[in-house]
Design an enzyme around this catalytic site. Sequence first.
Site, short mmCIF file in Angstrom:
data_model
loop_
_atom_site.label_atom_id
_atom_site.label_comp_id
_atom_site.label_asym_id
_atom_site.label_seq_id
_atom_site.Cartn_x
_atom_site.Cartn_y
_atom_site.Cartn_z
N LYS B 82 -7.85 1.44 41.29
CA LYS B 82 -6.50 1.92 41.43
C LYS B 82 -5.56 0.99 40.81
O LYS B 82 -4.57 0.76 41.91
CB LYS B 82 -6.55 2.63 42.69
CG LYS B 82 -7.45 3.65 42.89
CD LYS B 82 -7.16 4.54 44.51
CE LYS B 82 -8.01 5.61 44.68
NZ LYS B 82 -9.65 5.23 44.62
N VAL B 83 -5.52 0.38 39.72
CA VAL B 83 -4.86 -0.71 39.42
C VAL B 83 -3.40 -0.01 39.65
O VAL B 83 -2.65 1.05 39.05
CB VAL B 83 -4.87 -0.97 37.93
CG1 VAL B 83 -4.25 -2.14 37.54
CG2 VAL B 83 -6.28 -0.93 37.30
N ILE B 86 2.08 -5.20 38.18
CA ILE B 86 2.82 -5.71 36.98
C ILE B 86 1.91 -5.70 35.67
O ILE B 86 0.91 -5.97 35.83
CB ILE B 86 3.80 -6.52 37.20
CG1 ILE B 86 3.01 -7.97 37.36
CG2 ILE B 86 4.67 -6.50 38.11
CD1 ILE B 86 3.69 -9.50 37.25
#
Lengths: 250, 250
Positions: B82-83, B86
Amino acid sequence: MEEVSRKKQSSIILALDFPFQNPQDRENLLTKAQSILKEVSPHICAIKINHHPTLPLGIFGGVQTIVNQAHKAGLLAIMDCKVNDIGATNQTIAEYYYAAGFDALIANPFIGWEEGLQPIFDIAKKHQRGVILLAYMSHKGAAEGYGQTVIDSETHTQTKQYLSFAKKALKYGADGVVVGATVPEKIREIHQVLGKNVPIYSPGVGAQGGGAATALEAGARYLIVGREIVQSADPAVAAEKLKASAKSPI
Amino acid sequence: MEEVSRKKQSSIILALDFPFQNPQDRENLLTKAQSILKEVSPHICAIKINHHPTLPLGIFGGVQTIVNQAHKAGLLAIMDCKVNDIGATNQTIAEYYYAAGFDALIANPFIGWEEGLQPIFDIAKKHQRGVILLAYMSHKGAAEGYGQTVIDSETHTQTKQYLSFAKKALKYGADGVVVGATVPEKIREIHQVLGKNVPIYSPGVGAQGGGAATALEAGARYLIVGREIVQSADPAVAAEKLKASAKSPI
């Protein structure tokens, strides 16, 4: 955190972020992290660790060594895992990071309270650790999510997502919120919601274009700095400079 | 994925999620994961790994062993990280997971495209791997974020966050979206947006209350099942039953 920051006379948090390296070179990564931390320790109040070192080194391997080193130097250790999963998973994640020695972790309030943030706050309370929530991130795409206009579920009026997150941080008694140094106007708005109740942690100083003094002036309490220190020819000098330029309000 | 699913005659993805265990007992965890995977392999088309095993075992330690075992059994391996960070961090995260052997990873579209999702899709393309986006999660709190009403930045009209995510998944050419089996009506709505272009992966069957047949009927293509299999007295029987009850449309 406030206590450590006063003692160390610094508002700078070192982000130990390294770009992708061949996983075979893991030992070099650990040595580098330990060396930078040693040099920089006198000028910072905490370290923040993201997946950059945890993925190659493992949290019960090299990362725990770094966390222990930080603690011995009188620093706190924050895990920037941006937790955003279902309750049972968040609980497991929090248990492991706290077991590895982290003093606080960062979570994304987008997951909501029930079966989302609540289990994280429960585990944090049990272990007397901290939870820091994201409010507005430092990258350009943040405008799409954190910057979007939403309908407030209680007032049914339009509001900004980041203000809704700030209100939740206040309501849940979060130990801090993250707002990018690249958006000082958002720091100001969020600070108006939070006052002195919830401190603002601000990443994005330096490499990402944020200014230290501007962020602090807008209401940030701590500056999270990675590449500006880590990729500097002399990390200790870079950190000391930042500490001075931050003109900590202590 | 479609090809493997047809070959294995299964739409079931095994989520190898175990609750928190004393980090000292890591070896047991690996042995258990390997044993369950071995038993269940004939009845599934892929495995999905979350932080439950990666945090104690490390991705270049035990987890890579599990991924290799899955590949040898003709299965795909999805990293449910679930990246939501930034760009530079997302890039590093994606590089490490793909280097560890994962065929696809899951990302949160809330981070936006520029300096958010874009670097993940770029890295995926470079390594010919997949990116699956979250659209609506299976826990109660999902209503707060995924279920909220937002103002569409292009049309300036009100829409649901999950429909906005589904449209983005279509636009970016994602390899799938995740929609909880606990909300079949959302699967149906999202399926109307995606058609056959982007398959729906549905977690939350069993322990979380979602029904396999209902989810598939609403438009889910794959069912992600964890506790219902992993915590069963006989994981192979549980998986076989699920495979049959899923009445795969193959």
